[in-house]
Design a protein around this motif. Structure first.
Motif, PDB file in Angstrom:
ATOM      1  N   ALA A 270      -4.521   8.295 -10.695  1.00 32.62           N
ATOM      2  CA  ALA A 270      -4.697   7.697  -9.410  1.00 32.62           C
ATOM      3  C   ALA A 270      -4.458   8.810  -8.137  1.00 32.62           C
ATOM      4  N   MET A 271      -4.194   9.968  -8.656  1.00 33.89           N
ATOM      5  CA  MET A 271      -3.560  11.008  -7.773  1.00 33.89           C
ATOM      6  C   MET A 271      -4.652  11.669  -6.803  1.00 33.89           C
ATOM      7  N   VAL A 272      -5.505  12.469  -7.589  1.00 33.63           N
ATOM      8  CA  VAL A 272      -6.551  13.382  -6.826  1.00 33.63           C
ATOM      9  C   VAL A 272      -7.828  13.144  -7.160  1.00 33.63           C
ATOM     10  N   CYS A 299     -16.711  -1.098 -12.678  1.00 34.57           N
ATOM     11  CA  CYS A 299     -15.305  -0.820 -13.190  1.00 34.57           C
ATOM     12  C   CYS A 299     -14.499  -0.053 -12.180  1.00 34.57           C
ATOM     13  N   LYS A 300     -14.958   0.538 -10.947  1.00 31.53           N
ATOM     14  CA  LYS A 300     -14.203   1.580 -10.384  1.00 31.53           C
ATOM     15  C   LYS A 300     -13.289   0.872  -9.244  1.00 31.53           C
ATOM     16  N   GLN A 301     -13.418  -0.478  -9.132  1.00 29.58           N
ATOM     17  CA  GLN A 301     -12.582  -1.225  -8.126  1.00 29.58           C
ATOM     18  C   GLN A 301     -11.219  -1.566  -8.674  1.00 29.58           C
ATOM     19  N   GLY A 302     -10.136  -1.739  -7.789  1.00 31.50           N
ATOM     20  CA  GLY A 302      -8.876  -2.019  -8.212  1.00 31.50           C
ATOM     21  C   GLY A 302      -7.980  -0.933  -8.518  1.00 31.50           C
ATOM     22  N   ARG A 303      -8.554   0.422  -8.443  1.00 29.16           N
ATOM     23  CA  ARG A 303      -7.614   1.475  -8.667  1.00 29.16           C
ATOM     24  C   ARG A 303      -6.282   1.483  -7.650  1.00 29.16           C
ATOM     25  N   ARG A 304      -5.265   1.662  -8.298  1.00 30.16           N
ATOM     26  CA  ARG A 304      -4.058   2.003  -7.446  1.00 30.16           C
ATOM     27  C   ARG A 304      -4.231   3.189  -6.437  1.00 30.16           C
ATOM     28  N   ALA A 305      -3.308   2.930  -5.483  1.00 28.77           N
ATOM     29  CA  ALA A 305      -3.198   4.355  -4.550  1.00 28.77           C
ATOM     30  C   ALA A 305      -2.092   5.209  -5.255  1.00 28.77           C
ATOM     31  N   PRO A 306      -2.205   6.549  -4.665  1.00 26.42           N
ATOM     32  CA  PRO A 306      -1.240   7.432  -5.288  1.00 26.42           C
ATOM     33  C   PRO A 306       0.210   7.030  -4.658  1.00 26.42           C
ATOM     34  N   VAL A 307       1.203   7.391  -5.483  1.00 30.73           N
ATOM     35  CA  VAL A 307       2.693   6.781  -5.198  1.00 30.73           C
ATOM     36  C   VAL A 307       3.476   7.867  -5.382  1.00 30.73           C
ATOM     37  N   ASP A 358      -4.616  -2.178   3.857  1.00 31.46           N
ATOM     38  CA  ASP A 358      -3.518  -1.647   4.638  1.00 31.46           C
ATOM     39  C   ASP A 358      -2.393  -1.080   3.507  1.00 31.46           C
ATOM     40  N   ASP A 359      -2.062  -1.628   2.322  1.00 27.04           N
ATOM     41  CA  ASP A 359      -0.977  -1.520   1.698  1.00 27.04           C
ATOM     42  C   ASP A 359      -1.243   0.101   1.135  1.00 27.04           C
ATOM     43  N   GLU A 360      -2.735   0.240   0.655  1.00 22.25           N
ATOM     44  CA  GLU A 360      -3.116   1.644  -0.117  1.00 22.25           C
ATOM     45  C   GLU A 360      -3.084   2.769   0.959  1.00 22.25           C
ATOM     46  N   VAL A 364      -0.818   6.181   0.827  1.00 16.42           N
ATOM     47  CA  VAL A 364      -1.458   7.583   1.163  1.00 16.42           C
ATOM     48  C   VAL A 364      -0.712   8.063   2.125  1.00 16.42           C
ATOM     49  N   ALA A 365      -0.365   7.426   3.329  1.00 22.17           N
ATOM     50  CA  ALA A 365       0.425   7.808   4.390  1.00 22.17           C
ATOM     51  C   ALA A 365       1.756   8.421   4.049  1.00 22.17           C
ATOM     52  N   ALA A 366       2.397   7.577   3.021  1.00 21.11           N
ATOM     53  CA  ALA A 366       3.729   8.013   2.698  1.00 21.11           C
ATOM     54  C   ALA A 366       3.388   9.433   1.882  1.00 21.11           C
TER      55      ALA A 366
END
Length: 493
Positions: A270-272, A299-307, A358-360, A364-366
């Motif tokens: 999920a990073m880059v 199949c590309k939907q639902g990927r988590r955001a980088p953390v 918004d959560d994702e 990314v903002a973090a």
């Protein structure tokens, strides 16, 4: 390579520590001579390790240029040494179509199952990325990840669709087949599964294979987090997985998202990577013929955001490991090292069309606010359901993105509040030259807020606000603000 059997699928004690960014595995290992178990030594003695006799080919100038441009050399050392062997996708497809076809441990596979490094380099074509797919999956049993070939057929279906679309060759990283397994019996011959689970059963690797296994283990973040490898996740279990006559459900039997190593692999991925480089094959129905484009989009939907590493470390406390005491801190350190390496060099991040909200956006903002991406020039977060809350979070992080020149937030649900928050950040976004806010829900108040900030947004060169509900008066204010600034700002409205 996550699951109950890949790193700790044996009865042997395991301890991991980080040294110079590489995982070191200290374990009771199979003695190369005499059988039984004993403490392995650093010096590698005994029989040579398994290395497939693969065909070397001449790599064309164009292919080698693309291989180098896309970061292929990062994978070379671990493949050239024999620590990792990459499967030939065409062989995988043929095995899946064979009656009773089931994957075997690496040491038991025929040479034709693999591609050489030069073949992988030659497969680098115009389709983008490297021709390498990394499979992230749950082991369905402690001694075999896929004893009935269910996951094999799921992967082969996707591989076949990809090859029909693009042609050429495709390399596959699948831990059970790509890394040396503890599958050798007392006579040294490889078996069809990982040994050491049944009472009184012994099994292992040659000492020379143990050394290469450690090298492969240290490379996992490189494979899964690399911006130009593909990661395909197998998040769904076989429909008959609860049948005790079909599967021996022992060890770590948690769902994909709750298994520690799966979670780490998904987080690396999920990073880059751009959106289409990470697919969840658990979303494929498996019914009928499939076209690659349709499979990819489903199949590309639902990927988590980088953390951030600190946040991931906390999440790991709730994940399941076969050996949690040792694996949990090791995974956290591995992730932190990969995060620093990838975001530290990232210049462009395209997270568009992933269906994020918004959560994702806040995740990314973090990352931006932490200063983790000091070289980032382009960030695309378009085609989401992001609203004002996500826009506010990004606005707060913009001053920390000191190299960011282009920010695309188009095709979202950002309204006046979000637009005003972004306007307040523009004077402090000292490198930002292009801001895309078209196809949102911005009204007159949000537009006026942006107009008021433009004289102090000294770096901004282009502002896109097409297809919002701004109104004629606010549009006129924006035009005056853009034309009055020197140099002028290009306004698309």
């Amino acid at each position: 390579m996550a699951g109950c059997g890949r790193v700790v699928a044996d009865q042997y004690a395991t301890q991991r520590c980080m040294q110079l960014g590489t995982i070191v595995v200290l374990r009771l290992a199979w003695r190369a001579r005499g059988g039984g178990c004993g403490a392995s030594k650093v010096a590698v003695e005994g029989p040579p390790p398994h290395r497939p006799a693969v065909r070397k080919v001449k790599v064309g100038k164009e292919q080698m240029g693309k291989w180098e441009e896309r970061g292929g050399p990062e994978l070379e050392a671990v493949v050239a040494s024999g620590a990792v062997a990459l499967l030939n996708a065409r062989w995988v497809i043929a095995l899946a179509k064979r009656e009773g076809g089931v994957l075997q441990p690496r040491q038991a596979l025929p040479d034709e199952a693999f591609l050489s490094l030069s073949q992988v380099q030659q497969a680098t074509t115009r389709h983008g990325g490297l021709s390498v797919v990394c499979i992230s999956h749950c082991w369905l049993q402690p001694d075999h990840p896929d004893p009935r070939g269910h996951n094999l057929r799921v992967v082969a279906r996707a591989l076949e669709a990809w090859l029909k679309r693009y042609g050429g060759d495709l390399a596959v990283f699948f831990d059970f087949c790509s890394m040396h397994q503890k599958c050798r019996g007392a006579d040294g011959a490889p078996g069809s599964r990982v040994l050491g689970f049944a009472a009184g059963e012994a099994g292992g690797r040659f000492a020379s294979e143990d050394a290469l296994f450690k090298q492969a283990l240290g490379s996992l973040g490189t494979f899964y987090a690399h911006p130009n490898t593909r990661v395909w996740k197998l998040t769904a279990f076989p429909p008959d997985y609860n049948d005790p006559q079909r599967y021996q459900r022992k060890g770590n039997v948690a769902q994909y998202e709750d298994r520690g190593w799966c979670f780490c692999e998904a987080s690396w991925a999920a990073m880059v990577k751009v959106s289409a480089m990470v697919l969840d094959l658990g979303k494929d129905s498996g019914e009928g013929a499939v076209r690659w484009d349709a499979l990819r989009d489903a199949c590309k939907q639902g990927r988590r955001a980088p953390v951030l590493p600190s946040a991931l470390k906390k999440e790991l406390e709730h994940k399941h490991f076969t050996n949690g005491k040792d694996d949990r801190p090791a995974v956290a350190e591995l992730y932190a090292a990969g995060f620093k390496a990838r975001f530290g060099e990232a210049e462009e991040l395209y997270y568009a069309t992933l269906g994020w909200g918004d959560d994702e956006a806040k995740a990314v903002a973090a990352v931006l606010a932490a200063g983790a991406a000091p070289k980032l020039r382009v960030l695309s977060l378009g085609c989401y359901s992001m609203g004002d809350e996500g826009a506010r979070a990004l606005a707060g992080a913009l001053p920390s993105a000191t190299a960011l020149k282009e920010l695309y937030l188009n095709n979202n649900s950002i309204g006046d509040e979000g637009a005003r928050a972004l306007a307040g950040a523009l004077p402090r976004a000292t490198a930002l030259e292009e801001l895309g806010l078209y196809n949102n829900s911005i009204g007159a108040e949000g537009a006026r807020g942006l107009a008021g900030a433009l004289p102090r947004a000294t770096a901004l060169k282009e502002l896109r606000l097409e297809n919002n509900s701004i109104g004629d008066e606010a549009k006129a204010e924006l035009r005056r603000a853009c034309e009055g600034r020197r140099p002028k700002i290009t306004l698309l409205i």
